[in-house]
Design a protein around this motif. Structure first.
Motif, PDB file in Angstrom:
ATOM      1  N   ASP A 140       5.609   4.736  -1.388  1.00 20.69           N
ATOM      2  CA  ASP A 140       5.168   3.732  -0.416  1.00 20.69           C
ATOM      3  C   ASP A 140       4.114   4.277   0.543  1.00 20.69           C
ATOM      4  O   ASP A 140       3.844   3.671   1.592  1.00 20.69           O
ATOM      5  CB  ASP A 140       6.367   3.213   0.381  1.00 20.69           C
ATOM      6  CG  ASP A 140       7.350   2.453  -0.492  1.00 20.69           C
ATOM      7  OD1 ASP A 140       6.894   1.734  -1.398  1.00 20.69           O
ATOM      8  OD2 ASP A 140       8.570   2.594  -0.279  1.00 20.69           O
ATOM      9  N   GLU A 141       3.512   5.413   0.189  1.00 19.61           N
ATOM     10  CA  GLU A 141       2.516   6.040   1.053  1.00 19.61           C
ATOM     11  C   GLU A 141       1.110   5.761   0.532  1.00 19.61           C
ATOM     12  O   GLU A 141       0.801   6.054  -0.631  1.00 19.61           O
ATOM     13  CB  GLU A 141       2.735   7.559   1.106  1.00 19.61           C
ATOM     14  CG  GLU A 141       4.030   7.989   1.750  1.00 19.61           C
ATOM     15  CD  GLU A 141       3.994   7.846   3.262  1.00 19.61           C
ATOM     16  OE1 GLU A 141       2.889   7.738   3.831  1.00 19.61           O
ATOM     17  OE2 GLU A 141       5.079   7.840   3.876  1.00 19.61           O
ATOM     18  N   PRO A 142       0.215   5.216   1.370  1.00 25.29           N
ATOM     19  CA  PRO A 142      -1.180   5.025   0.951  1.00 25.29           C
ATOM     20  C   PRO A 142      -1.854   6.383   0.709  1.00 25.29           C
ATOM     21  O   PRO A 142      -1.616   7.355   1.434  1.00 25.29           O
ATOM     22  CB  PRO A 142      -1.825   4.308   2.142  1.00 25.29           C
ATOM     23  CG  PRO A 142      -0.678   3.745   2.930  1.00 25.29           C
ATOM     24  CD  PRO A 142       0.465   4.681   2.719  1.00 25.29           C
ATOM     25  N   ILE A 143      -2.695   6.436  -0.317  1.00 25.41           N
ATOM     26  CA  ILE A 143      -3.445   7.640  -0.660  1.00 25.41           C
ATOM     27  C   ILE A 143      -4.924   7.320  -0.572  1.00 25.41           C
ATOM     28  O   ILE A 143      -5.394   6.332  -1.142  1.00 25.41           O
ATOM     29  CB  ILE A 143      -3.098   8.121  -2.084  1.00 25.41           C
ATOM     30  CG1 ILE A 143      -1.599   8.451  -2.184  1.00 25.41           C
ATOM     31  CG2 ILE A 143      -3.920   9.353  -2.463  1.00 25.41           C
ATOM     32  CD1 ILE A 143      -1.127   9.554  -1.265  1.00 25.41           C
ATOM     33  N   ARG A 144      -5.673   8.165   0.136  1.00 26.92           N
ATOM     34  CA  ARG A 144      -7.105   7.959   0.301  1.00 26.92           C
ATOM     35  C   ARG A 144      -7.883   9.155  -0.225  1.00 26.92           C
ATOM     36  O   ARG A 144      -7.343  10.256  -0.345  1.00 26.92           O
ATOM     37  CB  ARG A 144      -7.450   7.733   1.781  1.00 26.92           C
ATOM     38  CG  ARG A 144      -6.944   6.422   2.343  1.00 26.92           C
ATOM     39  CD  ARG A 144      -7.400   6.241   3.786  1.00 26.92           C
ATOM     40  NE  ARG A 144      -8.855   6.238   3.891  1.00 26.92           N
ATOM     41  CZ  ARG A 144      -9.523   6.220   5.055  1.00 26.92           C
ATOM     42  NH1 ARG A 144      -8.839   6.193   6.195  1.00 26.92           N
ATOM     43  NH2 ARG A 144     -10.839   6.217   5.079  1.00 26.92           N
TER      44      ARG A 144
END
Length: 277
Positions: A140-144
């Motif tokens: 559930d963690e955004p990755i950029r």
């Protein structure tokens, strides 16, 4: 005979490489879930130093068809003394392995060339997706920036070694309380210095970049270092939790200036940042 691990890894750079991940990976386009999988892998095409996500075709919810998009240009960049490599400057649309480029249709919009199905039998059931074309979640963690490489480390260590930075004999910065940042595969150590140990004025520029391991960087130009307006230094004001020690400190492109550590001059390394952008 002993083998250098770094040389061994670089020797595999010309191969098509993959690594399964146990993380749940999701690709989204706005509110639309394009792909959702717990069977994903990281894939590095030959000469690529940054991986992309590859997901089973069965876990891609959007229709895919053969693409007619022209191949993106190849932009090799230096990394140490070896052959040039491909970093994200060479866009996803250039492929260094055989396969089929695909168009992905999302909510009535055709995204041409944002997927690629390699011919290699080991990856026959997977489709590579362009990181820039979608929003990504690991669990559930955004990755950029790009997917994180599980074999890539960033270590930050406090050091009392005296670091002196000059350009054409002009003192740029000097410190005996730097944070030294050691990053896998980069042929240099980055020196992050307290701002009060910088001896020249820093002028902020509009440049912003994102590192998958460190976060968002803001940049500075220095009248005494390089052409006016050219970025020569940067800072992470709010780094990611991996590197809290470098918050607010300043690093310089030592590819472009002279660095002396404990009285010993360092050789300027060859990296993608050796020349101003």
């Amino acid at each position: 005979m002993a083998v250098s691990v770094s040389q061994m890894l670089m020797q595999g750079l010309d191969e098509l490489r993959f690594q399964p991940t146990a993380k749940r990976i999701r690709a989204l386009r706005g509110d639309v879930v394009v792909a959702d999988s717990t069977r994903a892998a990281l894939v590095w095409e030959p000469r690529r130093v940054v991986p992309v996500y590859a997901l089973p075709v069965a876990d891609v919810a959007a229709p895919m068809t053969a693409s007619s998009a022209a191949a993106a240009p190849e932009v090799p960049v230096p990394l140490g003394d070896g052959d040039p490599v491909l970093d994200p400057r060479t866009g996803f649309g250039f492929h260094s392995s055989p396969g089929t480029a695909l168009t992905v249709e999302v909510d009535g919009t055709a995204l041409d060339g944002v997927a690629f199905r390699p011919d290699d039998p080991e990856l026959a059931d997977l489709v590579l997706l362009d990181f820039e074309a979608f929003d990504w979640l690991e669990e559930d963690e955004p990755i950029r920036g790009h997917p994180r490489d599980p074999f890539h480390r960033v270590d930050v260590r406090r050091s009392s070694r005296r670091v002196r930075m000059e350009l054409d004999g002009v003192l740029i910065a000097e410190s005996d309380r730097s944070m030294m940042l050691f990053e896998t595969s980069l042929p240099l150590t980055r020196f992050y210095l307290p701002r009060e140990d910088v001896r020249v004025a820093l002028t902020s520029t509009a440049t912003r970049t994102w590192c998958a391991y460190k976060g968002e960087a803001s940049y500075f130009t220095v009248e005494q270092a390089g052409e006016p307006g050219v970025d020569v230094a940067w800072s992470y004001e709010r780094p990611l939790p991996d590197c809290p020690q470098i918050a607010g400190l300043v690093a310089f492109f030592q590819e472009r200036i002279d660095v002396i550590v404990d009285g010993a001059p360092m050789v300027r390394p060859r990296t993608p940042w050796s020349e101003p952008a």
